[in-house]
Design a protein around this motif. Sequence first.
Motif, PDB file in Angstrom:
ATOM      1  N   ASN A 111       3.880 -10.030  13.478  1.00  0.00           N
ATOM      2  CA  ASN A 111       4.474 -10.138  12.094  1.00  0.00           C
ATOM      3  C   ASN A 111       5.973 -10.426  11.995  1.00  0.00           C
ATOM      4  O   ASN A 111       6.807  -9.574  12.398  1.00  0.00           O
ATOM      5  CB  ASN A 111       4.298  -8.947  11.189  1.00  0.00           C
ATOM      6  CG  ASN A 111       4.241  -9.492   9.771  1.00  0.00           C
ATOM      7  OD1 ASN A 111       4.470 -10.692   9.464  1.00  0.00           O
ATOM      8  ND2 ASN A 111       4.112  -8.478   8.691  1.00  0.00           N
ATOM      9  N   SER A 168       8.641 -12.740  10.108  1.00  0.00           N
ATOM     10  CA  SER A 168       9.184 -13.451   8.849  1.00  0.00           C
ATOM     11  C   SER A 168      10.115 -14.805   9.142  1.00  0.00           C
ATOM     12  O   SER A 168      11.061 -14.641   9.804  1.00  0.00           O
ATOM     13  CB  SER A 168      10.095 -12.743   7.974  1.00  0.00           C
ATOM     14  OG  SER A 168       8.918 -11.897   7.285  1.00  0.00           O
ATOM     15  N   SER A 174       5.976 -14.652   5.779  1.00  0.00           N
ATOM     16  CA  SER A 174       5.763 -13.840   6.948  1.00  0.00           C
ATOM     17  C   SER A 174       4.523 -14.834   7.919  1.00  0.00           C
ATOM     18  O   SER A 174       3.649 -15.292   7.292  1.00  0.00           O
ATOM     19  CB  SER A 174       5.233 -12.402   6.879  1.00  0.00           C
ATOM     20  OG  SER A 174       3.889 -12.419   6.420  1.00  0.00           O
ATOM     21  N   GLN A 176       1.982 -13.549   9.091  1.00  0.00           N
ATOM     22  CA  GLN A 176       0.711 -12.987   8.797  1.00  0.00           C
ATOM     23  C   GLN A 176       0.158 -13.544   7.670  1.00  0.00           C
ATOM     24  O   GLN A 176      -0.960 -14.139   7.771  1.00  0.00           O
ATOM     25  CB  GLN A 176       1.110 -11.481   8.538  1.00  0.00           C
ATOM     26  CG  GLN A 176       0.093 -10.613   8.901  1.00  0.00           C
ATOM     27  CD  GLN A 176       0.286  -9.243   8.811  1.00  0.00           C
ATOM     28  OE1 GLN A 176       0.605  -8.515   7.679  1.00  0.00           O
ATOM     29  NE2 GLN A 176       0.214  -8.236   9.739  1.00  0.00           N
ATOM     30  N   VAL A 210      -5.955  -6.650   6.858  1.00  0.00           N
ATOM     31  CA  VAL A 210      -4.564  -6.755   7.570  1.00  0.00           C
ATOM     32  C   VAL A 210      -3.562  -7.096   6.545  1.00  0.00           C
ATOM     33  O   VAL A 210      -2.383  -6.702   6.772  1.00  0.00           O
ATOM     34  CB  VAL A 210      -4.857  -8.143   8.339  1.00  0.00           C
ATOM     35  CG1 VAL A 210      -3.667  -8.690   9.192  1.00  0.00           C
ATOM     36  CG2 VAL A 210      -6.019  -7.808   9.546  1.00  0.00           C
ATOM     37  N   TYR A 211      -3.729  -7.777   5.553  1.00  0.00           N
ATOM     38  CA  TYR A 211      -2.699  -8.080   4.714  1.00  0.00           C
ATOM     39  C   TYR A 211      -2.338  -7.033   3.685  1.00  0.00           C
ATOM     40  O   TYR A 211      -0.829  -6.811   3.534  1.00  0.00           O
ATOM     41  CB  TYR A 211      -3.337  -9.139   3.649  1.00  0.00           C
ATOM     42  CG  TYR A 211      -1.956  -9.852   2.927  1.00  0.00           C
ATOM     43  CD1 TYR A 211      -1.025 -10.531   3.683  1.00  0.00           C
ATOM     44  CD2 TYR A 211      -2.207 -10.389   1.781  1.00  0.00           C
ATOM     45  CE1 TYR A 211       0.022 -11.307   3.114  1.00  0.00           C
ATOM     46  CE2 TYR A 211      -1.310 -10.952   0.927  1.00  0.00           C
ATOM     47  CZ  TYR A 211      -0.293 -11.443   1.419  1.00  0.00           C
ATOM     48  OH  TYR A 211       0.867 -12.282   0.970  1.00  0.00           O
TER      49      TYR A 211
END
Lengths: 291, 393
Positions: free
Chosen positions: A126, A128, A137, A139, A208-209
């Motif tokens: 992760n 940003s 990000s 992700q 995951v988020y």
Amino acid sequence: MEWLQQLFNGISLGSIYALIALGYTMVYGIIKLINFAHGEVFMIGSFTGFYAIAFWGLGFFPALILSMAVCAVFGVLIERIAYKRLRSSTRIAALITAIGVSLLIQYVVIYIRGAQPEAYPNVLPNRSFDIFGVQISSQSLLILLVSVVLMIILQFIVHRTKIGKAMRAVSFDPDAAKLMGINVNNTISATFAIGSALAGAAGVIFGVYYTKIEPLMGIIPGLKAFIAAVLGGIGIIPGAVIGGFVLGIVETVVSALGLSLWRDAAAFIILILILIFRPSGIFGKNSKEKV
Amino acid sequence: MNKNVINVLFALSFLGMILAACGTGGSGASGDGGGDTVHIGVNMELSGAVASYGQSDTEGIELAVEEINEAGGIDGKQIKVTKVDNKSDAAEATNAAIKLTSQDKVTAIIGAATSGNTLAQAQIANDTETILLSPSGTSPNVTIQDDGTLNEFVFRTSYIDPFQGTVAANFAIDELGIKNAAILADNASDYAKGLGTAFKETFEAAGGTIVAEEAYVAKDTDFRSTLTRIQSADPEFIFIPGYYEEVGLIIKQAREMGIEVPLMGADGWDSPTLVELAGADALNNTFITNHYSSEDPDETIQNFVTRYKEEYDGASPNAFHALGYDSVYLLADAIERAGSTDSTAIKDALEETKDIKLVSGVVTIDKDHNPIKSATILEYVDGEQVFKTKINP
């Protein structure tokens, strides 16, 4: 800049709604059943992904695929056990059964593992990025990408493959499809399998988020996805995607205006307004509905 | 319809008869009130949803009772404990209190661990004039009813919720030098709202500015849009009263969005799950107020920690252990000063409690039956709680 950031927040949220909404809309499109157990398939997907990552040490993509496979099987089982024999009964009977299945799954999961939440392991790197003052990000970018790719694959299956053609035919007229030699049962199962696999993928992505998963996690996203499906026009696949994104962005905008406590209310107000003024949804043709 | 009502009335009167019979039978059976023991009831959540709170409190209580009895008891009287499990349920807590007061004839009840289950016993405690001491019920209305009247026989060992908000505000201003703060509170819980209001009042009274005040509802999972709003107000500090399930997500999402300012909360954060949800990195530069820290170098605390570790295989006692332990000492002190096991005398003695040194701080009981004592500030460093400082009221 704040608004650009909020827009991005909304799109990320909307992509998850869209993935779940697809399953709702596909099932509705083919057997006119609102499958309220769909949120629970999403939850099962999330837990499958969690156990795959935390205990078997799988990476994000293997876990995603495993969880999609498990959910596909699970969705077909639900259809075969609970819905199939009700196919010719009234729609309200099937709807009530769907609610029953939903509660059954929730509480069986609680019975087996307890109600405590679980924290999703960090499987994705992760970092940003700062793009035009918007914090994005890696992700959420990857998650958005996965959602979009899955939607494109779905579009391909529905419009370019044989099974997709069969699905469209059954959805259009099951009796005529049967006469043309299409195996209706298998086609309905395939629809459940594909819709549930997408919910499973949404489950892993959600985990995951948002990190926290628990046995009752499917209720609210399930209802929101249902709203998204109705908003886009239930039964219409692109409608579910657009409905999901619109709902995600609306919710974010409501929060951004400082009305975060009204966010869930806003979603349900949309549902009511749509049902009053445009029951067939954004993409729906205005046909006489036989509810 | 009428028949049903009659049936219900009949059933109720029958139940009443049974209860009355039990009551007289019980009082006949336990004639050993006074004498050379002090009989204390423990009404705790030993099973059910919040069992971990009740079990920790009870372990603390048992440790303290053992110590006092080894040292010769209270004025030579040994403490006798009767434990009842209220199953984390308010109705069960009431039943347990009825049993303890009518059948066991206890001098005092310690319990319950949560505010709700303590409140469920308050009426019985007042009616039967039995001391009710909650180790860890922090809601203000445990001792003061909503209309402002005092629950005469109800006391507590922990400080009340809003106090933690006051402490957090003082810490932010005095220790961190913060001028602009934001509040993000759980709107579904009185606990969080009470803390938020207290923080705001204290912070503004000390010359600080609240630049953003946002709310969420328990079970939310997406806080990014609310956090974006807070971020654009550019606070130097964010106060987040709430429980660990949501707070863990808030912290994770805030750090991902590049909010690097100090974050602070209260004892609702205190759970290993918080570290799992937020991640150890994201938790750096966050603080909580709590009842005590096992790392506090204070001598009383270290003695307690050592003693506890001997008893429980090296495990570290948490705040509930400390509060359960302190409850027994608070009560023992009052009984000793009262010089008898008469509950009114003990009540008066408890009300006069002043500067007694306990594990969770130096305690004075105020007119609302709440303890005045210091709060401990802990800082998260790489996922571990580290003792930061103590703040006095």
